[in-house]
Each structure stands twice: as structure tokens, then as C-alpha cells.
Design an enzyme around this catalytic site. Structure first.
Site, short mmCIF file in Angstrom:
data_model
loop_
_atom_site.label_atom_id
_atom_site.label_comp_id
_atom_site.label_asym_id
_atom_site.label_seq_id
_atom_site.Cartn_x
_atom_site.Cartn_y
_atom_site.Cartn_z
N LEU A 26 35.30 53.17 50.36
CA LEU A 26 35.46 52.82 48.94
C LEU A 26 34.71 53.80 48.04
CD1 LEU A 26 36.21 50.58 46.74
CD2 LEU A 26 33.91 49.69 47.16
N ASP A 38 31.70 41.50 32.14
CA ASP A 38 31.26 40.90 30.87
C ASP A 38 30.90 39.42 31.03
OD1 ASP A 38 30.66 40.88 28.18
OD2 ASP A 38 32.73 40.53 27.55
N HIS A 68 21.91 39.21 33.29
CA HIS A 68 22.18 40.56 33.82
C HIS A 68 21.78 40.63 35.29
CE1 HIS A 68 23.34 41.85 29.93
NE2 HIS A 68 22.13 41.82 29.40
#
Ligand code: IPE
Ligand code: IPE
Ligand code: MG
Length: 259
Positions: free
Chosen positions: A150, A39, A56
Site C-alpha cells: 500500500l 473530518d 484528534h
């Protein structure tokens, strides 16, 4: 910090600081699963007089850095909140930018993720995303599906409440068909009907940008997660912040209701 760095807030790596933080981490007590609410992109851009889209785009750099860090530390699961079921309320133009960035990110990063043995997954109502995004995701799943490093899970069109509603629908359907006994419904059965089936709950949930809320992320899974907040906006969030979060996590005493 140079002029352009100040404007764009590029967080340059600081090897000395990273080394010091790394030395403070107990590699035998790493969180198995880290989840991040990415965020603060809009505010990062606004502070620089840039359009939200620039925030973004800068946020994708942070994602790159954090994925690389988690992967090299040997973290098993990283789940990132990229688009919520509520984010459709934003102007169509911004939604389009976010979807295009997702396609661009996967297109550019897929091979490197694959080389690093990262397995890409997604949680959320993927079937409602634009066709281009669905295609990019299925390409990434196909390429990385057998990787064992991962697990990078992208939460896209994800809502914690919607996930629980869908689980209830699936479970009720099985009861109606006589395949599941009402009495057999327990936490394990609910877990198995969530998008996150097969994944451990997050040990550490990170929210940058100074907000102190969950915003409908992993509601069920977060029951005993350690929460870590930071005022740093996501596009400025880098390896050093993640290392600090892990150090703080390792100082916490998790009791799970016990003594
Ligand atoms: C996070 O940044 C990205 C998404 C929610 C998709 P924001 O766009 O929410 O940035 P702020 O909160 O307005 O600063
Ligand atoms: C949460 O951020 C969702 C994502 C980061 C994808 P928001 O910016 O949508 O959350 P609120 O609206 O501040 O709660
Ligand atoms: Mg926000």
C-alpha cells in the site's frame, strides 16, 4: 456498549459483521485508490465534553485501523487529508497539537508500516511544516521508500488550488526556459507537475462527519471520483464503514462521460 465505550465511543471490531461485509466485496473490483477527508474530530470530542485534542488523538486510532484494512485488502493507494492549507487559521495551540500528533504517529507506527510493506508519501507544502514534522516524514520516506504494498499518502499543508498554482508556475518556468513548447501543454503535462505525479486518480473519495463538500482536496484528481459520505465522525470510523463504502462503490456505474 459499556459506560466507558459510550463516553469514548470506542468502536469495537464486530467480526461477524466484518465477515458478512467482506463476503459481499468483489476482490477483483477493488478501488485502486481510496482518498479520505479525515473530518469530525472536534465534534466527536465536543459531544463527549472532551477537548478537541482528544478527538484528534482518537482520530489517529481510526487511521491505524483503516491503513491496516486497506493494506490487508490489497488496496494499492490510500490518501488521507490530515492538514489543509486553510487549517493554519486554527488557534496556534491546536495546530501544534496536530503537528505533534503527526510526529508521534510516525514515530510509533513507522516500523509496523514498514513490516506491512507500506510505502509512506506526503503531498502538500511539506517545507513549511515544523522541523520535527519534516524530520519524522523524511525518516518514514527513507525507511519505507522501497516498499511495494500500500502507498499511504499523507496530505499535509495540502491545498488543491495551491497544488494547481504550483504546477502552473513550474510549467510556465519550463516554457520560459525554452524547454517546453506552449502547444505541448496537455493534461498529461499538468498531471506530471502535480504533487501526485505517478499516482492514479482516486476512484473513491470518502468524507465522514456528514459534511458535503470537498474542502480544497485533490481538485484536479477528483474529476471522475466516486464520492461517498457518511455521518459517522472520523474517530468512530472503522473497518466496517470502509467495507460498506467499497460495497457501495462496487454498485456504482462509472461512465466517464460515455454511455
Ligand atoms: C479533522 O477534524 C481534523 C483536521 C481538519 C485537521 P476537525 O478538527 O475538522 O473536526 P470538526 O470538523 O471540527 O468536527
Ligand atoms: C478538511 O476538514 C481538512 C482536513 C480534514 C484535513 P476541515 O474541517 O478543515 O474542512 P471545513 O473547514 O469543514 O471545510
Ligand atoms: Mg472539520
Amino acid at each position: 456498549m459499556g459506560f466507558w465505550n459510550k463516553i469514548f465511543g470506542k468502536s469495537r471490531p464486530n467480526p461477524a459483521e466484518e465477515k458478512e461485509l467482506l463476503a459481499a466485496i468483489d476482490m477483483n473490483k477493488l478501488p485502486m485508490h481510496i482518498a479520505i477527508i479525515m473530518d469530525g474530530n472536534g465534534r466527536w470530542a465536543a459531544r463527549r465534553g472532551l477537548p478537541r485534542a482528544a478527538g484528534h488523538r482518537a482520530g489517529v486510532e481510526s487511521l491505524r485501523d483503516i491503513v491496516k484494512t486497506c493494506s490487508s485488502l490489497g488496496i494499492k493507494y490510500l490518501t488521507v487529508y490530515a492538514f489543509s492549507t486553510e487549517n493554519w487559521k486554527r488557534p496556534q495551540e491546536e495546530v501544534n497539537i496536530l503537528m505533534d500528533l503527526l510526529v508521534e504517529y510516525l514515530g510509533k507506527e513507522m516500523r509496523e508500516l514498514h513490516q506491512n510493506n507500506v510505502k509512506v508519501r506526503a503531498i502538500g507544502r511539506i517545507e513549511e511544516l515544523p522541523a520535527s514534522a519534516q524530520k519524522a516524514l523524511s525518516d518514514a520516506f527513507e525507511l519505507t521508500g522501497n516498499n511495494t504494498g500500500l502507498t499511504l499518502t499523507l496530505a499535509l499543508n495540502y491545498g488543491g488550488r495551491l497544488e494547481i498554482v504550483e504546477a502552473v508556475q513550474k510549467i510556465a518556468g519550463e516554457v520560459l526556459k525554452g524547454r517546453l513548447d506552449l502547444k505541448a501543454i496537455d493534461e498529461k503535462v499538468v498531471n506530471e507537475h502535480l504533487y501526485t505525479v505517478g499516482m492514479p486518480d482516486p476512484d473513491l473519495v470518502i468524507r465522514p462527519s456528514g459534511e458535503l463538500r470537498i474542502s480544497n482536496f485533490l481538485l484536479w484528481q477528483m474529476a471522475y471520483s466516486e464520492l461517498w459520505y457518511s455521518p459517522v465522525l472520523w474517530p468512530s470510523f472503522r473497518k466496517v464503514h470502509l467495507l460498506q463504502a467499497i460495497i457501495d462503490f462496487q454498485k456504482r456505474q462509472r461512465r466517464f462521460g460515455g454511455l
